[in-house]
Each structure stands twice: as structure tokens, then as C-alpha cells.
Enzyme design. Structure first.
Site, PDB file in Angstrom:
ATOM      1  N   CYS A   1     -10.126  15.232  15.099  1.00 54.82           N
ATOM      2  CA  CYS A   1     -10.145  16.319  16.078  1.00 54.82           C
ATOM      3  C   CYS A   1     -10.782  17.550  15.444  1.00 54.82           C
ATOM      4  CB  CYS A   1      -8.717  16.620  16.504  1.00 54.82           C
ATOM      5  SG  CYS A   1      -8.572  18.055  17.583  1.00 54.82           S
TER       6      CYS A   1
ATOM      7  N   CYS B   1      -7.957  20.475  15.242  1.00 56.00           N
ATOM      8  CA  CYS B   1      -6.788  20.442  14.343  1.00 56.00           C
ATOM      9  C   CYS B   1      -6.914  19.457  13.194  1.00 56.00           C
ATOM     10  CB  CYS B   1      -5.514  20.155  15.136  1.00 56.00           C
ATOM     11  SG  CYS B   1      -5.292  18.414  15.568  1.00 56.00           S
TER      12      CYS B   1
ATOM     13  N   CYS C   1      -6.184  15.383  22.446  1.00 57.38           N
ATOM     14  CA  CYS C   1      -5.576  15.203  21.128  1.00 57.38           C
ATOM     15  C   CYS C   1      -4.073  15.378  21.281  1.00 57.38           C
ATOM     16  CB  CYS C   1      -6.135  16.231  20.155  1.00 57.38           C
ATOM     17  SG  CYS C   1      -5.273  16.236  18.574  1.00 57.38           S
TER      18      CYS C   1
ATOM     19  N   CYS D   1      -2.701  18.648  19.156  1.00 56.53           N
ATOM     20  CA  CYS D   1      -2.948  20.053  19.508  1.00 56.53           C
ATOM     21  C   CYS D   1      -3.274  20.244  20.986  1.00 56.53           C
ATOM     22  CB  CYS D   1      -4.052  20.635  18.639  1.00 56.53           C
ATOM     23  SG  CYS D   1      -5.698  20.026  19.027  1.00 56.53           S
TER      24      CYS D   1
ATOM     25  N   CYS E   1     -14.788   7.958  26.401  1.00 58.53           N
ATOM     26  CA  CYS E   1     -16.041   8.703  26.476  1.00 58.53           C
ATOM     27  C   CYS E   1     -15.737  10.112  25.966  1.00 58.53           C
ATOM     28  CB  CYS E   1     -16.475   8.710  27.937  1.00 58.53           C
ATOM     29  SG  CYS E   1     -18.017   9.560  28.227  1.00 58.53           S
TER      30      CYS E   1
HETATM   31 ZN   LIG Z   1      -6.292  18.181  17.745  1.00 55.86          ZN
END
Ligand SMILES: [Zn+2]
Length: 135
Positions: free
Chosen positions: A48, A51, A97, A100, A122
């Protein structure tokens, strides 16, 4: 339910570029075929960009020709959160995610891709950061 990483929006805005902020925190979409990882075949881990949580691995990336990086499975199903998205007059499944809450992209199923799951995560390149595998 609060996310493990929970920052005020103005802090995210300060830490991310305007383009990253727009996609990750405002559920934007980068233009097709413009993302830096669309055709990347380098082995590694995609984390990510907001984060740093591990989200996808290069082994599950496949060529969907849809214009965005596509994966058939997250690295760990608990790494992502799936949310029904009824924006733009469609019913889609948003992928966030799980650590976060940042927007990653959408997941589509049953499109007939020859992958083990028949799912296509995607994902916007700008939501990810690739850490190449060292060998
Ligand atoms: Zn994240």
C-alpha cells in the site's frame, strides 16, 4: 470500525502527492494504460502506498489488457477490505487497504480470465509500491 492506521485527512494530504491523495483517499481512478505498474513483470511484493501494508505479490499478477495492474488474488485475504460500491450507476466491489482504509481499485469476478480464481483485482498503480524481490 476504525482502521489500524487512522490519520486525519489533512495529514494524508501532506504525506501523499496530490495524485496519490486523489486516488487513495478520494477513491479516484488513474487513467487506463498510464500507471507505472500496468505491464510490470518484475518479481516482488506490492504494498500500500499510503501505509506500506503488503497487499499483492507478483505471482498473482496477470495480463488482463484492461489498462491497470491486475491480480487474481491478494497476498492475504485479510489484507484487503471489500465494500459494495454503487457510484457511477454501477454495482461494483471496491477494494481498500484493510490497514488504513485507502482506496486501491475494484474487484471483478466471472470474466473468464484463465486464472485460478476467475477474479480480477483491478488496482491503480499509484495505490501501490513495488518492492522488487532480492535474489
Ligand atoms: Zn494502506
Amino acid at each position: 470500525m476504525p482502521y489500524e492506521i487512522d490519520k486525519p485527512e489533512d495529514q494524508w494530504r501532506a504525506e501523499l502527492t496530490p495524485q496519490e491523495y486523489h486516488v487513495l483517499r478520494e477513491a479516484g481512478t488513474e487513467r487506463a494504460f498510464t500507471g507505472e505498474y500496468t505491464d510490470t513483470k518484475i518479481a516482488g511484493v506490492y504494498s500500500c502506498r499510503a501505509c506500506g501494508a503488503e497487499l499483492f505479490r507478483s505471482e498473482t499478477k496477470f495480463e488482463s489488457h484492461c489498462g491497470w495492474p491486475s491480480f487474481y488474488d491478494p497476498a492475504d485475504s485479510s489484507a484487503v477490505e471489500l465494500i459494495e460500491d454503487r457510484s457511477h450507476g454501477m454495482v461494483r466491489t471496491e477494494v481498500r487497504c484493510a490497514r488504513c482504509g485507502s482506496h486501491l481499485g475494484h474487484v471483478f469476478a466471472g470474466e473468464g480470465y484463465p486464472t485460478p480464481t476467475d477474479q480480477r483485482y483491478c488496482i491503480n498503480s499509484i495505490s501501490l509500491r513495488l518492492e522488487p524481490q532480492e535474489d
